[in-house]
Every structure is written in C-alpha cells, then in structure tokens.
Design a protein around this motif. Structure first.
Motif, PDB file in Angstrom:
ATOM      1  N   THR A  22       0.830  -1.203   0.000  1.00  0.00           N
ATOM      2  CA  THR A  22       0.000   0.000   0.000  1.00  0.00           C
ATOM      3  C   THR A  22       0.866   1.255   0.000  1.00  0.00           C
ATOM      4  O   THR A  22       0.586   2.221  -0.734  1.00  0.00           O
ATOM      5  N   ILE A  68       2.364   1.832  -3.466  1.00  0.00           N
ATOM      6  CA  ILE A  68       1.375   2.342  -4.424  1.00  0.00           C
ATOM      7  C   ILE A  68       1.072   3.808  -4.162  1.00  0.00           C
ATOM      8  O   ILE A  68       1.013   4.635  -5.083  1.00  0.00           O
ATOM      9  N   LYS A  69       0.894   4.187  -2.907  1.00  0.00           N
ATOM     10  CA  LYS A  69       0.583   5.579  -2.574  1.00  0.00           C
ATOM     11  C   LYS A  69       1.739   6.516  -2.912  1.00  0.00           C
ATOM     12  O   LYS A  69       1.516   7.709  -3.171  1.00  0.00           O
ATOM     13  N   VAL A  75      -0.263   7.416  -9.715  1.00  0.00           N
ATOM     14  CA  VAL A  75      -1.433   6.725  -9.186  1.00  0.00           C
ATOM     15  C   VAL A  75      -2.469   7.762  -8.748  1.00  0.00           C
ATOM     16  O   VAL A  75      -2.139   8.762  -8.100  1.00  0.00           O
ATOM     17  N   LYS A 128      -4.843   9.139  -6.396  1.00  0.00           N
ATOM     18  CA  LYS A 128      -5.076   8.977  -4.957  1.00  0.00           C
ATOM     19  C   LYS A 128      -6.536   9.199  -4.572  1.00  0.00           C
ATOM     20  O   LYS A 128      -6.943   8.886  -3.447  1.00  0.00           O
ATOM     21  N   ILE A 166      -7.500   2.281  -3.144  1.00  0.00           N
ATOM     22  CA  ILE A 166      -6.365   1.377  -3.346  1.00  0.00           C
ATOM     23  C   ILE A 166      -6.634   0.130  -2.515  1.00  0.00           C
ATOM     24  O   ILE A 166      -6.771   0.203  -1.284  1.00  0.00           O
ATOM     25  N   SER A 217      -5.127  -0.468  -8.107  1.00  0.00           N
ATOM     26  CA  SER A 217      -5.051   0.993  -8.021  1.00  0.00           C
ATOM     27  C   SER A 217      -5.486   1.578  -9.361  1.00  0.00           C
ATOM     28  O   SER A 217      -5.695   0.837 -10.331  1.00  0.00           O
TER      29      SER A 217
END
Length: 311
Positions: free
Chosen positions: A235, A238-239, A244, A246, A250, A268
C-alpha cells in the motif's frame, strides 16, 4: 393462287438483291482491274479519318485542360476541406473518412465532365457508371461490406484515432480509418490492417475509451510472512507513486492460498495513458520493497520426505 404468285415474286426479288451485292471475288477483281479506284477509296477513307481527328482536336485539348485544372482544383478543395474540418469539434477519424469520400466523389464528377467534352452523352456515361457499379458490387461483395462497415464505424464511434484497441485477435493504436480497413500500429511498430466489416462484427476492447484504468497486480508471498505487514508495504509503495490516482480506492487483499504461496491482489487507478508505466513501476518497486524488508518471494518447490526403511 395470288398468294403463291406473291411468294414467288418475293423470292425472285431476294435472289436479285443477293446477286447484286458485291462479293469478295468482285472486290479482288476491282483491285486488280481498277487499282486507281481502289486507291482513291482508301485515300478518301484516311482523309475522312484525318479530318475527323482535326475537327476533334479542339474538344480533345479542352478536355485535357479541364482534366488538369480539375485535378488541381480537386486536390485544393480536399486540402481546404481537411483543414476546415480539422478546426471543428469533429474527431480526426471522421475528418479523414469524410475527406476520402469527398475526394472520390469529386474525381467521379471530373471524369464525367471530361467524357462529356469528348462528345460522349452524359446519359451514356451515367449508365456505364451505374452498370459498372453494379458489376463491381457483385464481384466485390466483401469489399462493399467493408465500405458499409466504415460508415457504421463513423456513426457508432467505438474508437478514434490514437486509441489503443484490441479486436479480432490483434491490438494496437488506431492510426488511420479508411473506406475499406482500419490501420493499427502495434507496440512493436507493426502495421496491422483490420477490414472494417470484421471490426464492426467483432468485439472491440478500447483501452483508451475511458480517462482512467485500474491497474491489477498479482503478488505471491510465502506462508511464513506476515500478510498484514506485506499489505502495508504494498500500500505504501502504491501511494508513493506520483501517477497513481489517490482519489480512487487502493485495494490490497488476499485472494487465494496457492500450493506454495499466498496470492495477493493489488488494485489501483491511473490515467489510461499511464497504465503501462504504472504497471511496470509498481511491479519493480514492490519487489525492491520486499527485498528491503526480507519478504520472501516464493517459487514452486517440491518437498520430498524419506522415512527410514528397516530391512
């Protein structure tokens, strides 16, 4: 009796006409006995032919001039039309397709005018074009289905130039839509031509049809690792990625217990144009994060147990 007499007179008149007509032997006889007459006849024929040609020269010159000027004007009109349509809100696919149709129509009209100047009746030209169209249509039924498919694609708009689509077992970026086929440029820069008839009747997956796409990753971890720790690591990776989205959820969840690993899915969102960049970046960055945190990346293995066998 009168009928018989009439039939006899008709037969005599036919015989007299047949015998009065010149035969091949008579022509040879005249050529041998009267060469001057024959040569005069030949000379008159070629003189008449030459005079007809001379009288037709103005029409021929006018037709050539009209043809040259017409070709120039047609190209100019098509160019101006293309520029004008490109400034409108119409999609590039519609602009190019409309330009092609207009170009064909203008050339057909130009050909009709040139033939009319040469003395060919316009009704005959239209008849010939119509007959040729029917004959060509019967001979090229598949091509006509592709033409119809091109019009359907223009009306339904399942994709536009620049979209990345998958259809009929091939995929690539749409670079051109012509009357007969749609051209795709694959990611390996191969030109793929899909007949419009097939494209209309097949399933089309437009990967660029929406502004955003979901990136799905499948990740395996060992049964000995802490799932919740791994969940947080994925996580965070990915953040941290700048591409990505936001604002969308996710999700990192366990989806199955494999034979030798726990299978995790990581989902995502990103812009459609950034899909592959995000996919490859996350795949590489998650592996690097696993190595830094001593998370085992399992592989298929076989455990063999051997028991002591007493003799």
């Amino acid at each position: 009796m009168n009928l018989l007499l009439m039939l006899g007179e008709a037969a005599d008149s036919v015989d007299s006409e047949v015998t009065s007509q010149p035969t091949l032997n008579d022509a040879i006889h005249d050529l041998v006995e009267k060469p001057e007459t024959t040569l005069n006849a030949i000379s008159e024929f070629f003189t008449s032919l030459w005079n007809s040609f001379l009288s037709a020269i103005p029409s021929i010159i006018l037709a050539i001039v009209v043809l040259i000027v017409g070709i120039i004007l047609t190209k100019l009109c098509v160019k101006l039309m293309s520029k004008g349509l490109s400034k409108t809100k119409l999609e590039l696919t519609v602009v190019k397709f409309t330009t092609q149709i207009t170009k064909i129509v203008l050339y057909v009209l130009l050909l009709t005018v040139v033939l009319s100047l040469l003395g060919i009746p316009s009704t005959s030209i239209i008849t010939v074009i119509g007959t040729a169209g029917v004959a060509i249509g019967l001979a090229l039924q598949d091509s006509l289905s592709n033409v119809a498919g091109g019009f359907i694609l223009m009306l339904t708009k399942p994709f536009k130039i620049g979209d990345y689509i998958v259809t009929n077992g091939v995929e690539g970026f749409v670079s051109h839509v012509s009357i007969l086929h749609t051209r795709l440029d694959s990611i390996t820069n191969q030109a793929i031509f899909v007949p419009n008839g097939l494209a209309v009747n097949a399933t089309i997956i437009n990967n660029s049809g929406n502004d955003t796409r979901r990136v799905d990753l499948s990740i395996s971890i060992s049964y000995n690792d802490d799932f919740y720790k791994v969940q947080k690591i994925i996580t965070d990776v990915i953040k941290a990625h700048e591409l990505v989205d936001k604002t969308k959820p996710i999700d990192v969840r366990m989806i199955s217990h494999g034979e030798s690993a726990i299978i995790i899915t990581a989902r995502s969102w990103c812009k459609s144009g950034d899909y592959w960049t995000v996919y490859f970046d996350l795949t590489e960055q998650i592996r690097s994060a696993f190595i830094e945190n001593n998370i085992e990346i399992p592989f298929n293995q076989l455990d063999v147990h051997i028991d002591n066998i007493s003799k």
